[in-house]
Design an enzyme around this catalytic site. Sequence first.
Site, PDB file in Angstrom:
ATOM      1  N   GLU A   1       2.644   5.208  -3.892  1.00 44.23           N
ATOM      2  CA  GLU A   1       2.644   6.214  -4.973  1.00 44.23           C
ATOM      3  C   GLU A   1       3.956   6.976  -5.065  1.00 44.23           C
ATOM      4  OE1 GLU A   1       0.272   5.819  -2.621  1.00 44.23           O
ATOM      5  OE2 GLU A   1      -1.029   4.662  -3.928  1.00 44.23           O
TER       6      GLU A   1
ATOM      7  N   ASP B   1      -8.773   4.009  -2.191  1.00 47.05           N
ATOM      8  CA  ASP B   1      -9.669   4.272  -1.062  1.00 47.05           C
ATOM      9  C   ASP B   1     -10.966   4.926  -1.522  1.00 47.05           C
ATOM     10  OD1 ASP B   1      -7.650   3.170   0.339  1.00 47.05           O
ATOM     11  OD2 ASP B   1      -6.851   5.061   1.098  1.00 47.05           O
TER      12      ASP B   1
ATOM     13  N   ASP C   1       0.857  -1.185   0.000  1.00 45.07           N
ATOM     14  CA  ASP C   1       0.000   0.000   0.000  1.00 45.07           C
ATOM     15  C   ASP C   1       0.900   1.244   0.000  1.00 45.07           C
ATOM     16  OD1 ASP C   1      -2.274   1.508   0.127  1.00 45.07           O
ATOM     17  OD2 ASP C   1      -2.761   1.039   2.205  1.00 45.07           O
TER      18      ASP C   1
END
Lengths: 946, 503
Positions: free
Chosen positions: A541, A614, A538
């Site tokens: 980015e 999300d 997770d």
Amino acid sequence: VKREDFKTCAQSGFCTRNRAYAELAKETPQWISPFQLNPSSLRLQGGILTGDLINIEEDKQPSSKSGLAFELHLLDNDSVRVRINERDPIHPRYDGVKDTVLIKPYGMANENSYQKLAKDDSGVLTIQYGNKNQNTIKVNSAPFKIEFLVNGVSTVVLNDEGLLKFERLRKKQEEAAQEKEIVDEDKLVDQGDENKDDEVKIEKSELETKLEANMWEEKFKEYTDSKPRGPESFGMDITFSGIDHVYGIPQHASSLSLKATKGTDAPYNEPYRLYNLDVFEYEVDNPMALYGSIPFMLGHSKNNTAAVFWMNAAETWIDVEKSPEDKTGGILSWIKTKKPVSAPSTKTHWISEAGVLDLFVFLGPTHRDIFRQYTSLVGTTALPQAFSIAYHQCRWNYNTQQDVAEVDAGFDEHDIPYDVLWLDIEHTNGKRYFTWDHAKFPDPMDMQRALGAKGRKMVTIIDPHIKKDNDYYVSKEGAELDVYIKNKDGNSDFDGWCWPGSSQWIDFYNPKARDWWASQFSYDRYVGSTNTLFTWNDMNEPSVFSGPEITIPKDVIHYGNMEHRNVHNLYGTMFHSATAQGLTQRNETNQRPFVLSRAFFAGTQRFGAIWTGDNLATWEHLEVASPMLLTIGLAGIPFSGADVGGFFGNPEPELLTRWYQAGIYYPFFRAHAHLDSKRREPWLFGEPYTTQMREAIRTRYSFLPFWYTLFQESSVDGMPIIRPMFVEFPEDEAVFGMDDQYMVGNALLVKPVSKPGVTRSTVYFAGTEKWFGIKDYSVEQGPGAKEVASPADKIPVYQRAGTIVPKRERPRRSSKAMENDPFTLVIALDSNGEATGRIYLDDGESFDYQTGDYILREFKVADKVLTSRNLKPADAGETSEFVKRAGALRIERLVVLGSTVPLKEVTVDGRAVQVECSQAPTDGSYVCTVKEPKVLIGEDFSIAFA
Amino acid sequence: QTNDRNSLRGVSPSNAKLYVPNASNHWTCLNGSKTIPFSAINDDYCDCADGSDEPGHIATDIKSSRVNDGVCDPECCDGSDEFDGRIHCPNVCDEVGVEARKEQERVRRIQEEGSRLRKGYIQHGKTTKLKLQQELEILKAKTDQVKAAAVDAKENLDKITEEYEAFLESSKKDREAEREAQLQPFIQEQIKRLNRAKETKGHLHRTLQDLRENHNKNYHDMAVKEMVSEYDDYVTSLGDSHTVFELLTPTDGSHQSEPGNSADTLLDRLIEDTAIIQREITSLHDILMGLRHEYNTEYNDEAVLEAVKVAVEFDSQWNTERQEFNDELPLDVPEADADKVPESGAIKNESDMAQAEFDRATDEEVKVQNTIKDIERKLNIDFSLDETFAELLDQCFDFKDADKFSNWEGDNYSVQKYTGGSKCWNGPERSVRLEMTCGAKNEILSVTEPEKCEYHFKMQTPAVCPVLPDSESGNDGNGAGNVPQSVAYSEERKDEVKRHDEL
């Protein structure tokens, strides 16, 4: 979302400059691109055309060494690569994206497969080329422009509008600027531009200011991007001629068919942005950047299909403009071919911050060809572990080992199958990945064993930020090995804020870092892990709470003194691939990895699954999940899903149920929920919801053989698994903009319900054949839209006539527990009484399929005979234990749909088999069930119907 | 060929007669839906809609999804759930049996002890109930009498008060005017102070509200989260009736000088209001100070910086120790001149006595009423069918969070819900689900928080133990957990009689 946390084009210097250039072109009558190919420099050799590309406004000499190098590669698979780079830059421009994105050297077109035609009067060089000689490439020298035609029809035109702009690397004229500063303190804005002559001191127009915006330094909120190398962006327009629907460039929470961002009545006024970002509570119907980026765009019309891949991992913006008709005359007049004047076309403008212009054009001519061409370069999906396409149960967080045991028991108690239970960040000791909070999870291995006994797995989260803590072995080793991303000074480690507080980020561009990272997953390093534990990546980015736009600054430095801005969109994928490498290496038992990632780029499919990040527990987010997943799928990543139920907030039971009913048709099927949301395991809402959710999940399990077969197909030829309607029905214009229903493979039509209180839905039945409801076998006839029932306990799903779908219909607690179950074939006959389908089976875990340890068969009904035929090449490999065991599983049932007469006699080699028929609910055809034909899944057979 | 053995797998001997072929060697599904060949029974293919043709697959002890699924299920200790030859499940019934008997014995002992205690609870519950009912009757009988006394006292008081007021009225106006003139500067000053406090409080509230709404959630700054949480808790604690900005419109004091209110009353109210608001300011100040010292300076979150700025500015004008503004000391208000109140002698005494009598009569009335209400409340509490839980009323087992008992969940009186606890930041009001199992003591076994602010307690208590017949000490305990209610009641009556004997 807090929009002001994220840049608009106007807040980005290079986007502003390139967009202003497009504006300038538009405002200038008879605009002609200043870029020209030097005709005498053009050489075509070994499938590569090379030449000097100059900007007549910058390069005084036509053969100037300071010009650009142009290359055009003819690939052996009907695609073309175009590259533009500086010929002699003051330092090399970053050109490493190809090394991580392209899987292998591609084949060049054979010398005999193309011919260079003589230049015509207007100076156009024509290359005729292709496996069927169907492609024409017209290279125009002045102005520079390339047109691609397939079977004589124009499809893609590069620099059609003349928007090519290429900022060459330059030295900052600091001294000159300082002098100027003394003379005129007000004009600070202008200091960087070397092309500005001193005598130009007149007031600048707004457009001129924009053309030179923020070249050397750029501020956003309280952050400053130092941009030590100055401006190095480039942009070019690409026209999809005769095409008014373009698709792709994920990830955006938007429609499948891309919307105009420019021109009159454009729905968006910002370009689509590709810049991997962690966007809190993202909005739907918005071109803002999200977690992943794939600069792949496909255009489609009834006559015409083509795609481009803009191979760049720096921040990229893309404008889309729809023109109902082409301009006549003007700069297009150079094309002498008869172009239909009224054909709609789509003009796109691509703008990247750094690197080299490097793009591929895929000429098809069909979708299937395009997906094969594209994925032959960037890779197809890795064949996943069989469990990973079953149901995943996730929550931030399952709090304790006891909690895990209770949730697991809840599934058993309610007889709902699931395969994987996930643990989010709270399972760790203070967000130190690879560790456990031992107070809450005293015996992680025992916990995994308990689940594993029922065929179930676990996944733990591992993020790329490493808590700064000398007592934490990972942090300490990373520091010792010197594998963290550096600050812009290139020496000190970058330090930012994330879940664990002050953290550092591993530099996966450092080969040492990748190997070290991969080694962390071995069982002895990752204490408490077993071979039923898999990984979730997770925040890659990367998400940096304290950074500009919640990510890492662009001027931080990677291995080899490389600036982050060049590779931002690839960082997450580098992490994902190193993790997958770690899981593959961790044991000698030859087990495929499973790693879920949030960030992605072209090629991610080689490493694992992704999800859409999300999302929110709202009907809008349920609705937008379909177009988002379809877009990601056609850009090469078939293994994707959206969090079922919505991550933030509390879905009402109806929304949750509808989301399960839709989610079972996502390739990656996981329920997930935020820490602050209420518990929502499928049995917590009572009846009728528990039954409805159980039924949905069981439906997913019954179709697992079909899904697995689709994954295998995709791993071979790059086909998306869930497909937009236009991929299966390329001739039907009614479906080109359709994204509220879609196909699973070529066989199932799915229409999610994404509005509350709905009991009827309008479904578009494409094609001229019948469709069969998968639950009640109700029959619908295409083509046309029809309202059908979509009561609370199901959404409309239909099997297409002419297909055969393999299923396993016994409810089990996990996919592993289904391994020895018999099969059902659902055969939907078309109007000729024919149907085909396949099955692919392997052990679901190992890499043995690569050496032929699998079963691949085709089922076909023709002339009232169902046959099963081996599709596996004879030399594929030895017959193994697996093939013997699985091949001996029986087909227990055939369901034959669409027969106009009841089947009376069904025989296998003269032996009669029991058959029962009844009439379908909505037309006169018959539903016939053949019981126990006593044939095996792994062997040839033929069954006669009469 | 026959497959008698096969066809009877999964069929209990008592049901064997249902699985018999007819003359043509066919058999009809148990729900009558279909007639199928007898050989289709247990052929691993579902023909009947009710699944009755596959007794060996749709077993009663375990779910059909677990038959031949490659897992040895503990429910089938003989391994009979896996018979397709894929895996071998050993027969572990002996070991399982030993364990099971041990466990049974343990449970039996607990249940025996629990049962004994529970009988005590039941006895206590019933006795208590009876006592309360008797008491209630006595009190009800007394109600009219105390009511009448109160009415009499009221009449008397009214009469005397009227006289006394008439007496006072004659000189009242002059006295009040004089006093008001004396207090006027103080009132004006206090109004200023009140308005200042209101303005400050509003400013702090708005600052914190802005912080709550506008802070950057992406930063996950724990200090900011905590401040927002504290602020939310604080606002919640003010209650529904008191909205944050309700009292914050500036006052000129006029709405408080209603007829009949003296200048003293007005001034007192102003001072009191100011004090209330200053206490709130202190609370808000504490929250802001926490933020000022704890916030993460690496972020430049505008909302946070603004709040910190306000905190710094405010801190310079606020005296934390005295909880007031730096330049503000309490007003030195002159006492009202007692000499000027006319002495009233006898009538004053009479009035005081009437007042005292009225107070006493009213107290008595209220006391009787309240006792009745309390008894009725207790009698209305659902202590389960046999009053077991009366024993546990008002007992506290270390989980006294502010939650209120809400209801029983389900029908068997083993799960209680407590709701309406204090509100959580970004979450619901705290609540508890209390699950009780039979045990020999009252004890909380575990507390978990499966989701934010919703707690799950497990407790053991004799109150949910089965009521065992007294004579059954040597019994195997089998089925004791499912004593039918009628039996339980009759046993209990027996028990009651016995106890009476012992008394």
